[in-house]
Design an enzyme around this catalytic site. Structure first.
Site, PDB file in Angstrom:
ATOM      1  N   LYS A 114       5.414   2.654  -6.234  1.00 49.99           N
ATOM      2  CA  LYS A 114       4.384   2.443  -5.221  1.00 49.99           C
ATOM      3  C   LYS A 114       4.172   3.735  -4.442  1.00 49.99           C
ATOM      4  O   LYS A 114       5.121   4.517  -4.393  1.00 49.99           O
ATOM      5  CB  LYS A 114       4.738   1.321  -4.260  1.00 49.99           C
ATOM      6  CG  LYS A 114       6.135   1.297  -3.675  1.00 49.99           C
ATOM      7  CD  LYS A 114       6.669   2.472  -2.909  1.00 49.99           C
ATOM      8  CE  LYS A 114       5.954   2.952  -1.690  1.00 49.99           C
ATOM      9  NZ  LYS A 114       6.638   4.183  -1.120  1.00 49.99           N
ATOM     10  N   TYR A 136       4.356  -1.555   2.424  1.00 48.70           N
ATOM     11  CA  TYR A 136       5.348  -2.643   2.454  1.00 48.70           C
ATOM     12  C   TYR A 136       4.908  -3.742   3.434  1.00 48.70           C
ATOM     13  O   TYR A 136       5.045  -4.934   3.146  1.00 48.70           O
ATOM     14  CB  TYR A 136       6.729  -2.123   2.877  1.00 48.70           C
ATOM     15  CG  TYR A 136       7.434  -1.304   1.823  1.00 48.70           C
ATOM     16  CD1 TYR A 136       8.261  -1.909   0.883  1.00 48.70           C
ATOM     17  CD2 TYR A 136       7.288   0.069   1.764  1.00 48.70           C
ATOM     18  CE1 TYR A 136       8.914  -1.171  -0.084  1.00 48.70           C
ATOM     19  CE2 TYR A 136       7.936   0.826   0.807  1.00 48.70           C
ATOM     20  CZ  TYR A 136       8.749   0.202  -0.115  1.00 48.70           C
ATOM     21  OH  TYR A 136       9.397   0.938  -1.073  1.00 48.70           O
TER      22      TYR A 136
END
Ligand code: NAD
Length: 362
Positions: free
Chosen positions: A131, A216
């Site tokens: 990510k 996140y």
């Protein structure tokens, strides 16, 4: 407003949970391990991923790809790799002739995820990509298309989706244990050090705190909501315009979801301490703090009879083995590229809102 939910298993994250809870008879043959090649031997590969690959049941380190020959020598010695299992960025495409490599794990600066995904797919390898998936939604779409064209899976390294506290929190939300969710508050940030690092360069990182750790908090809102946000409004602030000349330092943003659920988020490269979510249902509350790190997950709820507490686990072992299992079983893996793309679509809307000063549709 009355809260209506889509059945969760139809969403990407629901599918991910379904994959993880595959029944015992779906388990791959005992002892079968797929070979993983790590591209980029920086901090995450060295300190988290390679040690995890010593503990995985269905995944093993098969090769490394590095721009630094000395690192290749160190890794060969430490992990007992043959000389021809160290590739460079230049000769990487030769992996097409290396049957010991099943999966390429891309652990490079964000701007390089796109190129190496396309090259790995062309070499006929499955791709697991860190990510944020890429620097833009356009790049995400090209990565998805490349893996689809090669008939290979594309997984994104959203390790929290494999962590038991997060998974239980998702179950609370899905089963409305504390009533239908009305609001989520989520934040993640830290005080970043070295002003020369790639994370502060727009060409390499794509953005700042939002791309790196804000994702996140965004993920938490999306997997708790179980639906996609419709619109976002965001604010950015910079206390150090020199250090953060190219990328964002601190951003707060709010999202509205189709059911009426709202979310407030914060991400920062300026201070420590935000690492949490709180979720508010009609009948109670639950949350986590610390929340998104490699360990230390601590949950809480408003009902002492319903704890949110589990032993600590290695997120990297869980996510890599889940990806290998999906490949071995011929089942689609989640979180896939589609999930990475959904985050980039929200991230782009957040940046648009900062630029326009207005609410933006996603
Ligand atoms: P890092 O700086 O420690 O390592 C980056 C690696 O890329 C190094 O080996 C470096 O040599 C190599 N590299 C190749 N070209 C480069 C260039 N032009 N500039 C800089 N480095 C270059 O970074 P990291 O912390 O290992 O992060 C790598 C990726 O992993 C990023 O996409 C990051 O977002 C992601 N990440 C994910 C987690 C997680 O918990 N899932 C944690 C940390 C990082």
């Amino acid at each position: 407003m009355r809260i209506k939910r889509r059945p969760f298993l139809k969403t990407a994250i629901g599918a991910s949970l379904a994959t993880l809870t595959a029944k015992a008879q779906d388990a791959p043959p005992a002892g079968k391990k797929l070979g993983w090649a790590l591209v980029g031997l920086g901090s995450l590969s060295k300190n988290q991923i390679a040690p995890a690959l010593l503990k995985t049941q269905h995944s093993k380190l098969a090769a490394v790809v590095t721009g630094t020959p000395e690192k290749g020598v160190q890794w060969r010695e430490q992990y007992g790799l043959a000389e021809d299992k160290v590739y460079s960025y230049e000769n990487f495409d030769k992996i097409i002739d290396d049957p010991s490599i099943d999966v390429v794990y891309i652990v490079l600066p964000n701007s390089m995820h796109h190129e190496f995904t396309l090259r790995a797919a062309r070499a006929g390898k499955h791709v697991f990509c860190e990510k944020p998936m890429a620097n833009s939604a356009k790049e995400c779409r090209e990565m998805i298309a490349a893996c689809e064209a090669a008939n290979r899976q594309l997984g994104i390294g959203y390790r929290c989706q494999f962590e038991p506290h997060h998974r239980e929190a998702i179950r609370f939300a899905r089963e409305q244990v504390f009533g239908p969710l009305q609001h989520v508050d989520a934040g993640f940030g830290f005080a970043i050090g070295d002003p020369k690092q790639w994370r502060l360069r727009k060409d390499l990182a794509g953005g700042g705190a939002l791309m790196d750790v804000g994702v996140y908090a965004l993920q938490a809102c999306r997997y708790l909501a179980g639906e996609e946000p419709l619109e976002v409004v965001a604010l950015e602030t910079k206390t150090d315009p020199v250090k953060f000349a190219e990328v964002d330092e601190t951003i707060t943003w709010s999202m509205r979801f189709p059911s009426g659920l709202t979310a407030n988020c914060l991400t920062t490269y300026h201070f420590n301490g935000r690492d949490d979510f709180s979720a508010y249902g009609t009948k109670g509350r639950f949350g986590m703090k610390p929340c998104y790190g490699y360990k230390g997950q601590t949950g809480w709820t408003s009902d002492p009879k319903i704890p949110l507490a589990f032993p600590q686990t290695d997120h990297f072992v869980a996510e890599m083995d889940a990806f290998s299992q999906a490949i071995l079983q011929g089942k689609p893996f989640e979180p896939s590229g589609a999930e990475g793309l959904r985050d980039l679509l929200v991230i782009e809307a957040i940046y648009r809102s900062i630029a326009s000063g207005k609410k933006e549709s996603i």
